[in-house]
Design a protein around this motif. Structure first.
Motif, short mmCIF file in Angstrom:
data_model
loop_
_atom_site.label_atom_id
_atom_site.label_comp_id
_atom_site.label_asym_id
_atom_site.label_seq_id
_atom_site.Cartn_x
_atom_site.Cartn_y
_atom_site.Cartn_z
N SER A 86 -54.02 -73.35 111.74
CA SER A 86 -53.86 -72.92 110.11
C SER A 86 -55.12 -72.96 109.25
N GLY A 87 -55.63 -71.97 108.84
CA GLY A 87 -56.61 -72.06 107.77
C GLY A 87 -58.04 -72.22 108.46
N ARG A 88 -58.16 -72.18 109.84
CA ARG A 88 -59.35 -72.44 110.50
C ARG A 88 -59.87 -71.44 111.62
N THR A 89 -61.06 -71.62 112.06
CA THR A 89 -61.59 -70.85 112.92
C THR A 89 -61.67 -71.49 114.49
N HIS A 90 -61.17 -70.53 115.34
CA HIS A 90 -61.15 -71.31 116.70
C HIS A 90 -61.75 -70.18 117.60
N GLN A 91 -61.87 -70.60 118.71
CA GLN A 91 -62.49 -69.70 119.71
C GLN A 91 -61.30 -69.42 120.92
N VAL A 92 -61.55 -68.06 121.41
CA VAL A 92 -60.81 -67.54 122.42
C VAL A 92 -61.76 -67.49 123.70
N MET A 93 -61.53 -68.01 124.56
CA MET A 93 -62.39 -67.92 125.67
C MET A 93 -61.72 -67.27 127.08
N ARG B 196 -55.58 -67.39 108.56
CA ARG B 196 -55.32 -67.54 107.08
C ARG B 196 -54.55 -68.86 107.08
N ALA B 197 -54.36 -69.45 105.85
CA ALA B 197 -53.35 -70.58 105.70
C ALA B 197 -52.08 -70.06 105.95
#
Length: 200
Positions: free
Chosen positions: A105-112, A135-136
């Motif tokens: 939530s509210g953060r950027t992550h990677q999808v590999m 988004r949050a």
């Protein structure tokens, strides 16, 4: 568009990957494989995803040979949601799933997502990494999302093509890769296989 193999085996029972192959107008048959998806000690996410996809493709080829099926290239794919350097697998239960969703939530992550093809003794692999920003999301919303049942069995406890699409604030990369199969890389590998001298 270059000529591609007329048909392949998809070493996955995923309806999402099957639908993406249909979108590419690739003929295929689905087969089931069972490989160990446990990350090795100190294995970085990029290596992990490519290894598992390669293991699936190799296991699929071995299955085809053992069953005496018509030889066709075997596609194996694997998708991992990565936050920082942590591989977020499939949720074990509600608590685990909500913990993962709260972390996203509210953060950027990677999808590999890695896609690999096995044809005889040769293997081709490509890796796609896409940045996804959520988004949050309120705790109540996360609980309501879990209660839909959609997060169960999904990497990172969400499905971008489903209800979780409303969580995505920004995506940089390949939407299809986040769903489970990068169309660009899959097309590139199919064309490479087609140019292999021993492929008929």
């Amino acid at each position: 568009m270059s000529t591609k193999p007329s048909a392949i085996y998809l070493a996955s029972q995923s309806p999402r990957r099957a639908e993406l192959l249909r979108q590419m107008d690739v003929g295929f048959e689905q087969i089931s494989v069972d490989v160990d998806e446990t990350p090795a000690d100190n294995e970085v996410p990029e290596s992990y995803v490519v290894r598992v996809a390669g293991d699936k493709a190799r296991a699929g080829w071995q299955f085809v040979e053992q069953q005496g099926f018509k030889p066709m290239p075997v596609l194996g794919a694997d998708t991992a949601v990565v936050l920082g350097h942590e591989i977020m697998g499939k949720p074990r239960d509600r608590t685990h799933g909500l913990t993962m969703l709260s972390a996203l939530s509210g953060r950027t992550h990677q999808v590999m997502t890695a896609v690999c093809f096995q044809w005889q003794r040769r293997q081709w692999c490509l890796l796609n990494t896409t940045q996804v920003t959520f988004r949050a999301i309120s705790p109540t919303e996360l609980q309501q999302y879990w209660d839909t049942g959609e997060p169960i069995g999904k990497a990172g406890a969400y499905a971008i093509q489903g209800r979780a699409g409303v969580f995505v604030e920004h995506l940089k990369g390949s939407y299809s890769a986040v769903v489970g199969l990068p169309l660009l890389e899959t097309h590139q590998l199919l064309n490479e296989i087609n140019q292999t001298p021993d492929y008929e």
